[in-house]
Enzyme design. Structure first.
Site, mmCIF file in Angstrom:
data_model
loop_
_atom_site.group_PDB
_atom_site.id
_atom_site.type_symbol
_atom_site.label_atom_id
_atom_site.label_comp_id
_atom_site.label_asym_id
_atom_site.label_seq_id
_atom_site.Cartn_x
_atom_site.Cartn_y
_atom_site.Cartn_z
ATOM 1 N N ASP A 8 0.869 -1.181 0.000
ATOM 2 C CA ASP A 8 0.000 0.000 0.000
ATOM 3 C C ASP A 8 0.906 1.232 0.000
ATOM 4 O OD1 ASP A 8 0.883 0.358 2.603
ATOM 5 O OD2 ASP A 8 -1.113 0.340 3.508
ATOM 6 N N CYS A 65 3.163 -3.010 4.067
ATOM 7 C CA CYS A 65 2.369 -1.814 4.375
ATOM 8 C C CYS A 65 3.169 -1.014 5.396
ATOM 9 C CB CYS A 65 0.954 -2.169 4.845
ATOM 10 S SG CYS A 65 0.844 -3.116 6.373
ATOM 11 N N THR A 67 3.217 -0.869 8.730
ATOM 12 C CA THR A 67 3.750 -1.706 9.812
ATOM 13 C C THR A 67 3.909 -3.161 9.399
ATOM 14 O OG1 THR A 67 1.509 -2.179 10.555
ATOM 15 C CG2 THR A 67 2.639 -0.293 11.593
ATOM 16 N N HIS A 98 9.866 -23.521 9.827
ATOM 17 C CA HIS A 98 8.835 -24.045 10.729
ATOM 18 C C HIS A 98 7.417 -23.821 10.227
ATOM 19 C CE1 HIS A 98 11.452 -24.045 14.648
ATOM 20 N NE2 HIS A 98 11.957 -24.786 13.687
ATOM 21 N N HIS A 133 6.295 -30.114 11.989
ATOM 22 C CA HIS A 133 5.783 -28.804 11.565
ATOM 23 C C HIS A 133 4.644 -28.974 10.555
ATOM 24 C CE1 HIS A 133 9.067 -27.118 13.764
ATOM 25 N NE2 HIS A 133 9.947 -27.799 13.052
HETATM 26 C C1 RB5 Z 1 -1.752 3.098 6.220
HETATM 27 O O1 RB5 Z 1 -1.685 4.379 6.730
HETATM 28 C C2 RB5 Z 1 -1.401 2.079 7.302
HETATM 29 O O2 RB5 Z 1 -2.470 1.938 8.165
HETATM 30 C C3 RB5 Z 1 -1.053 0.767 6.648
HETATM 31 O O3 RB5 Z 1 0.017 0.958 5.791
HETATM 32 C C4 RB5 Z 1 -0.639 -0.346 7.569
HETATM 33 O O4 RB5 Z 1 0.382 0.051 8.432
HETATM 34 C C5 RB5 Z 1 -1.721 -1.046 8.255
HETATM 35 O O5 RB5 Z 1 -1.529 -2.015 8.990
#
Ligand code: RB5
Length: 143
Positions: A8, A65, A67, A98, A133
């Site tokens: 994203d 994304c 995080t 695993h 596993h």
């Molecule tokens: C987008 O702002 C952010 O929420 C997305 O990239 C991600 O971190 C969501 O888990």
């Protein structure tokens, strides 16, 4: 290895940085977007990469994304897909050994390019151990 990659807007920078490095490492990378910094919804990209992996068009998938959390939640909602969110290479290697994770998730606002590449390399060069596993993975699927 043929790899689908999706991100994203929060993962676009890391995706853009990883693309030439993965190609230079000899991988064929299928870039499923996003391609601009416009705000988009991470489940759309997780589903596109998940389809490519489960459909056999690629061997593995990479999702990025901000995080990595949203991508990992979205990918793990897809039956048959195992996605691992990692931020260091030890866990990335074990995600293959695993967990037989076909998808690796990274946080573009969490890890730098070098760390991300070392995670991807550790994951791609490791092999699933099977045995106990495999028994555990079978229990993840709906019966
Ligand atoms: C987008 O702002 C952010 O929420 C997305 O990239 C991600 O971190 C969501 O888990």
């Amino acid at each position: 290895m043929k790899i689908a990659i999706g991100a994203d807007h929060g993962g676009l920078g890391l995706k853009t940085a990883l693309l030439p490095l993965l190609s230079a490492a000899g991988h064929e990378v299928v870039d499923l977007g996003t391609h601009t910094s416009d705000s988009v919804d991470y489940p759309d990209y997780a589903q596109a990469v998940g389809r490519a992996v489960l459909g056999g068009e690629v061997g593995r998938g990479l999702l990025i994304c901000g995080t990595g959390i949203g991508m990992s939640i979205a990918a793990n909602k897809i039956p048959g897909l195992r996605a691992a969110l990692v931020s260091e290479p030890h866990s990335a290697r074990l995600a293959a050994v695993h967990n037989d994770a076909q998808v690796l998730c990274l946080g573009g606002r969490v890890v730098g390019v070098e760390l991300a590449l070392s995670c991807v390399s550790a994951w791609l060069s490791a092999e699933f151990e099977g045995d106990r596993h495999a028994r555990r993975l079978a229990k993840l699927e709906p019966r």
